[in-house]
Each structure stands twice: as C-alpha cells, then as structure tokens.
Scaffold this motif. Structure first.
Motif, short mmCIF file in Angstrom:
data_model
loop_
_atom_site.label_atom_id
_atom_site.label_comp_id
_atom_site.label_asym_id
_atom_site.label_seq_id
_atom_site.Cartn_x
_atom_site.Cartn_y
_atom_site.Cartn_z
N ILE A 280 -23.14 -19.34 -26.58
CA ILE A 280 -23.05 -18.71 -25.27
C ILE A 280 -21.79 -19.25 -24.60
O ILE A 280 -21.53 -20.46 -24.62
N ILE A 281 -21.00 -18.36 -24.01
CA ILE A 281 -19.75 -18.75 -23.35
C ILE A 281 -19.84 -18.36 -21.88
O ILE A 281 -20.24 -17.23 -21.56
N THR A 282 -19.47 -19.28 -20.98
CA THR A 282 -19.53 -19.02 -19.55
C THR A 282 -18.20 -19.39 -18.89
O THR A 282 -17.67 -20.47 -19.14
N PRO A 283 -17.65 -18.51 -18.06
CA PRO A 283 -16.45 -18.86 -17.29
C PRO A 283 -16.82 -19.82 -16.16
O PRO A 283 -17.90 -19.73 -15.58
N VAL A 284 -15.92 -20.75 -15.85
CA VAL A 284 -16.17 -21.72 -14.78
C VAL A 284 -15.09 -21.66 -13.70
O VAL A 284 -15.11 -22.47 -12.77
N THR A 285 -14.18 -20.71 -13.79
CA THR A 285 -13.16 -20.52 -12.76
C THR A 285 -13.23 -19.09 -12.27
O THR A 285 -13.73 -18.19 -12.96
N GLY A 286 -12.74 -18.87 -11.07
CA GLY A 286 -12.75 -17.54 -10.49
C GLY A 286 -11.33 -17.04 -10.22
O GLY A 286 -10.41 -17.85 -10.09
N PRO A 287 -11.18 -15.72 -10.15
CA PRO A 287 -12.21 -14.70 -10.38
C PRO A 287 -12.65 -14.67 -11.84
O PRO A 287 -11.83 -14.81 -12.75
N ARG A 288 -13.95 -14.51 -12.03
CA ARG A 288 -14.51 -14.60 -13.37
C ARG A 288 -14.08 -13.40 -14.22
O ARG A 288 -14.20 -12.25 -13.78
N PRO A 289 -13.56 -13.64 -15.44
CA PRO A 289 -13.15 -12.53 -16.30
C PRO A 289 -14.33 -11.75 -16.87
O PRO A 289 -14.18 -10.61 -17.29
N PHE A 290 -15.50 -12.37 -16.92
CA PHE A 290 -16.73 -11.73 -17.35
C PHE A 290 -17.88 -12.60 -16.87
O PHE A 290 -17.69 -13.74 -16.47
N ASP A 291 -19.09 -12.05 -16.89
CA ASP A 291 -20.26 -12.81 -16.43
C ASP A 291 -20.63 -13.86 -17.47
O ASP A 291 -20.75 -15.05 -17.16
N PHE A 292 -20.82 -13.44 -18.72
CA PHE A 292 -21.06 -14.37 -19.83
C PHE A 292 -20.72 -13.65 -21.12
O PHE A 292 -20.55 -12.43 -21.16
N GLU A 293 -20.62 -14.44 -22.19
CA GLU A 293 -20.33 -13.89 -23.52
C GLU A 293 -21.32 -14.45 -24.52
O GLU A 293 -21.72 -15.61 -24.42
N VAL A 294 -21.69 -13.63 -25.49
CA VAL A 294 -22.50 -14.05 -26.64
C VAL A 294 -21.65 -13.89 -27.89
O VAL A 294 -21.02 -12.84 -28.08
N ALA A 295 -21.62 -14.92 -28.74
CA ALA A 295 -20.84 -14.87 -29.98
C ALA A 295 -21.73 -15.26 -31.16
O ALA A 295 -22.49 -16.21 -31.07
N VAL A 296 -21.60 -14.51 -32.25
CA VAL A 296 -22.29 -14.81 -33.51
C VAL A 296 -21.27 -14.67 -34.63
O VAL A 296 -20.60 -13.63 -34.74
N LEU A 297 -21.12 -15.71 -35.47
CA LEU A 297 -20.13 -15.72 -36.53
C LEU A 297 -20.80 -16.02 -37.87
O LEU A 297 -21.73 -16.81 -37.93
N LEU A 298 -20.31 -15.40 -38.93
CA LEU A 298 -20.77 -15.69 -40.28
C LEU A 298 -19.55 -15.89 -41.17
O LEU A 298 -18.70 -15.00 -41.28
N ASN A 299 -19.45 -17.07 -41.78
CA ASN A 299 -18.38 -17.37 -42.73
C ASN A 299 -18.99 -17.61 -44.10
O ASN A 299 -19.94 -18.39 -44.24
N ILE A 300 -18.46 -16.93 -45.11
CA ILE A 300 -18.90 -17.10 -46.50
C ILE A 300 -17.71 -17.63 -47.29
O ILE A 300 -16.66 -16.98 -47.35
N TYR A 301 -17.87 -18.80 -47.88
CA TYR A 301 -16.77 -19.49 -48.54
C TYR A 301 -16.82 -19.23 -50.04
O TYR A 301 -17.87 -19.06 -50.63
N PHE A 302 -15.63 -19.23 -50.65
CA PHE A 302 -15.53 -19.05 -52.10
C PHE A 302 -14.48 -20.01 -52.64
O PHE A 302 -13.80 -20.71 -51.90
N GLY A 303 -14.35 -20.04 -53.96
CA GLY A 303 -13.39 -20.95 -54.57
C GLY A 303 -14.09 -22.19 -55.12
O GLY A 303 -15.32 -22.28 -55.18
N GLY A 304 -13.31 -23.20 -55.49
CA GLY A 304 -13.84 -24.42 -56.08
C GLY A 304 -14.58 -25.27 -55.07
O GLY A 304 -14.52 -25.04 -53.86
N ALA A 305 -15.26 -26.30 -55.56
CA ALA A 305 -16.04 -27.18 -54.68
C ALA A 305 -15.14 -27.95 -53.72
O ALA A 305 -15.52 -28.24 -52.60
N ASN A 306 -13.93 -28.30 -54.16
CA ASN A 306 -12.98 -29.00 -53.28
C ASN A 306 -11.69 -28.20 -53.27
O ASN A 306 -10.90 -28.24 -54.19
N ARG A 307 -11.49 -27.41 -52.23
CA ARG A 307 -10.39 -26.45 -52.24
C ARG A 307 -9.15 -26.98 -51.54
O ARG A 307 -8.28 -26.22 -51.16
N LEU A 308 -9.04 -28.29 -51.39
CA LEU A 308 -7.79 -28.89 -50.94
C LEU A 308 -7.52 -30.08 -51.85
O LEU A 308 -8.24 -31.07 -51.85
N GLU A 309 -6.49 -29.96 -52.66
CA GLU A 309 -6.16 -31.02 -53.60
C GLU A 309 -5.75 -32.29 -52.83
O GLU A 309 -5.11 -32.24 -51.79
#
Length: 331
Positions: A280-309
């Motif tokens: 949940i995202i809430t602005p704390v300064t005015g004028p408020r750009p929006f009342d509130f925001e809801v965000a949902v993200l899904l990341n699916i990873y691929f590649g080797g077990a350690n992908r930074l040498e």
C-alpha cells in the motif's frame, strides 16, 4: 508512475480570471493535458542485474483530486489501473543486464458537467515501451553500486490510455540512474536516484529518489520448500520536479508539486524461483497526487543458481542472494 495530471488552462484575456467549470458546449480537450506518463525506473526493479520475467499491477485512487477541486476542473473519481509485462536478461556473468517492459493502461473518470460527461468514462490502451540497461560499477563486501539508462519510447497512443479527455502530448523520456544495494545479515537497504528528462520542454524534468529498507523475517533452510522467504519492506519515494514547479499556476498547464510517498509492503518467496510482492502506498505531502495506491508484483527468476559470478559472501549467506533479491516496489 509519474503523476497523471489533468489541468484547465486559463482563458486568453489580459488578466487571469478565476477558473470556472466549463458550461455545456465550451469544454475543449486541449485544456486537459497530461504532464507525465512514464514508468519510474525504480518500480519493480532491483539495482542488481537479474534474470527474470515479471508482472506488475498498480491501482491509483482519485488521481489529482485536490488540485482538480481547487481549480474547478470538471472531473472527479479519476482512477488509474496499470498492468506491466516485462523481462530482464543478464550478460557478462551477471555484471549487467538489459530489459523491456510494456504497460497496459486504463483511466476512468466521471464528468460533472454535461460537456465533460460526454468525454469521461473508461479508456484502455497499450502504453509506451520502456527499455532499460544497467551495469555494476562497484562491488564490495557488503553491497554494490550500479548505473544505467532507461528510455521510454512513444509507442503508445498520443493521450494516456487513449482517453478523449486528456490532451495528446507524448514525447520520448530518457532516465539515467544510479542504484545501490547493501546487505548486513538479515537487514538490507537498496534504492535508486534518477533524472527523468522529456524530449519536450513543455513537460517537467523530474528528479526521483527512491530508497527501501527490508528485513528477512523468515527464510527456509531448503530452497525446495514452497514458502522460502518473508521479507517486510518500507520505502520512501521523493519525486521532485526541476521545472514547471507550481501546480496552481494557471498559465502553466503542466505545473507539478513536490511529492513524497511512503510504501508499506511485504515480499514472499515461492520456491526458489518466484517472488510475490504487495504494498500500500500513501502520499504524505500536499497537494496529494492520489488518495492511495495498491501494488502487486510477481517476479519469476530463471538461469543458474548463482547468476553473478564471483559474488561476495553475503550474497550466498542466509538472508538474501543476488539472483532473487527483492525489488524496489515503487509508487
């Protein structure tokens, strides 16, 4: 996302009259431009190059309500919905990455005069394509620093979500950035600083500073478990217009306020390949750009077990790994 503002320009008299709601028949869509429509680089993004495909959903409630009311803009209940599909692929053993994301944008509004009501409603369109590149420029025992560039190409319609009540102004945006990630045991901090520059000086240039703090509350001993990670997070997002800084200047339809927004979220690891984040995202300064925001993200990873040498030890210790470190959720 940068703020979506609709504004009514002043009449072309020698003095500046009070703004009034348009009467029937005198409403003009050219009076309602959108100030910015790009995606901030920091949204659903880690400073660490990663191999992943991802999806983001954002809902913004009552966009720009306070400014629209103060300027008698004849619209209310402006809500924005955004779905983003994208991917990121590393190179040079994980030292850098490139990626692409494409938003699907929806905006809805209610017109409070007959003329505005004829143009209001709900509209959906595929938005501007975002291309980004990042590369690690420093690695130490407790973290790293990366840098890169994002380009927002005007591949979408001229108006945001192809809405009839928003003006048609859609240039290219260029956003250079610096990112950082630090980890100490179960505690981690990460963030971005970037400048978003439009190809048109009619729109404001933005300075974005985004920082997040997280704590690994739970981590499974085996990556074979279904639930592998629980990491609450708190983020601060400071959006500063460097130009067009007065949102109440009736001579500047793209005037934009300073904004500070707070993000309260949690990251949940699903097996060793997926991360589900919500906030949940809430602005704390005015004028408020929006009342509130809801965000949902899904990341699916691929590649080797350690992908930074040659990753530093902390990346493989209990707590976090480079390959699946949680992203900045954003606002």
């Amino acid at each position: 996302m940068g703020p979506v503002f609709i504004r009514q320009q002043r009449a072309a008299q020698g003095t500046v009259p009070p703004l009034q709601p348009p009467e029937v028949g005198d409403f003009n869509v050219r009076d309602l431009p959108v100030s910015i429509r790009g995606i901030k680089l920091s949204e659903n993004q880690s400073p660490i190059p990663q191999d992943r495909v991802f999806y983001s959903f954002n809902y913004y409630k009552d966009v720009n309500e306070s400014i629209n009311e103060s300027l008698n803009i004849p619209f209310r209940d402006i809500n924005v919905y955004r779905h983003v599909l994208g991917f990121e692929k590393t190179y040079l053993g994980g030292l850098g990455s490139f990626g692409l994301r494409v938003p699907i944008e929806t905006v809805s509004a209610v017109g409070i005069t007959p003329g505005a009501a004829a143009l209001a409603g709900t509209s959906t369109a595929v938005g501007n394509m975002q291309l980004f590149l990042k590369h690690i420029v420093y690695r130490g025992d407790v973290g790293l620093v990366s840098a890169g560039l994002q380009v927002s190409a005007p591949t979408g319609p001229a108006s945001f979500a192809n809405a009839d009540f928003l003006a048609r102004l859609n240039p290219t945006w260029i956003q250079p950035f610096v990112g950082y990630f630090f980890n100490q045991g179960r505690f981690y901090a990460h963030g971005f600083s970037s400048i978003d520059v439009p190809a048109s000086d009619q729109l404001p240039t933005f300075l974005y500073n985004d920082i997040g703090f997280g704590y690994v509350l739970y981590q499974a001993e085996s990556p074979d478990r279904f639930l592998t990670l629980i990491a609450p997070t708190f983020e601060v997002h400071i959006n500063t217009p460097l130009t067009h800084r007065d949102p109440f200047d009736v001579e500047d339809p793209f005037g934009t306020p300073d904004m500070v927004n707070l993000t309260y979220g949690v990251n949940v690891g699903l097996t060793d390949r997926a991360l589900l984040s919500s906030a949940i995202i809430t602005p704390v300064t005015g004028p408020r750009p929006f009342d509130f925001e809801v965000a949902v993200l899904l990341n699916i990873y691929f590649g080797g077990a350690n992908r930074l040498e040659n990753a530093p030890p902390f990346a493989r210790a209990p707590g976090l790994r480079y390959a699946t470190a949680p992203p900045i959720i954003g606002n």
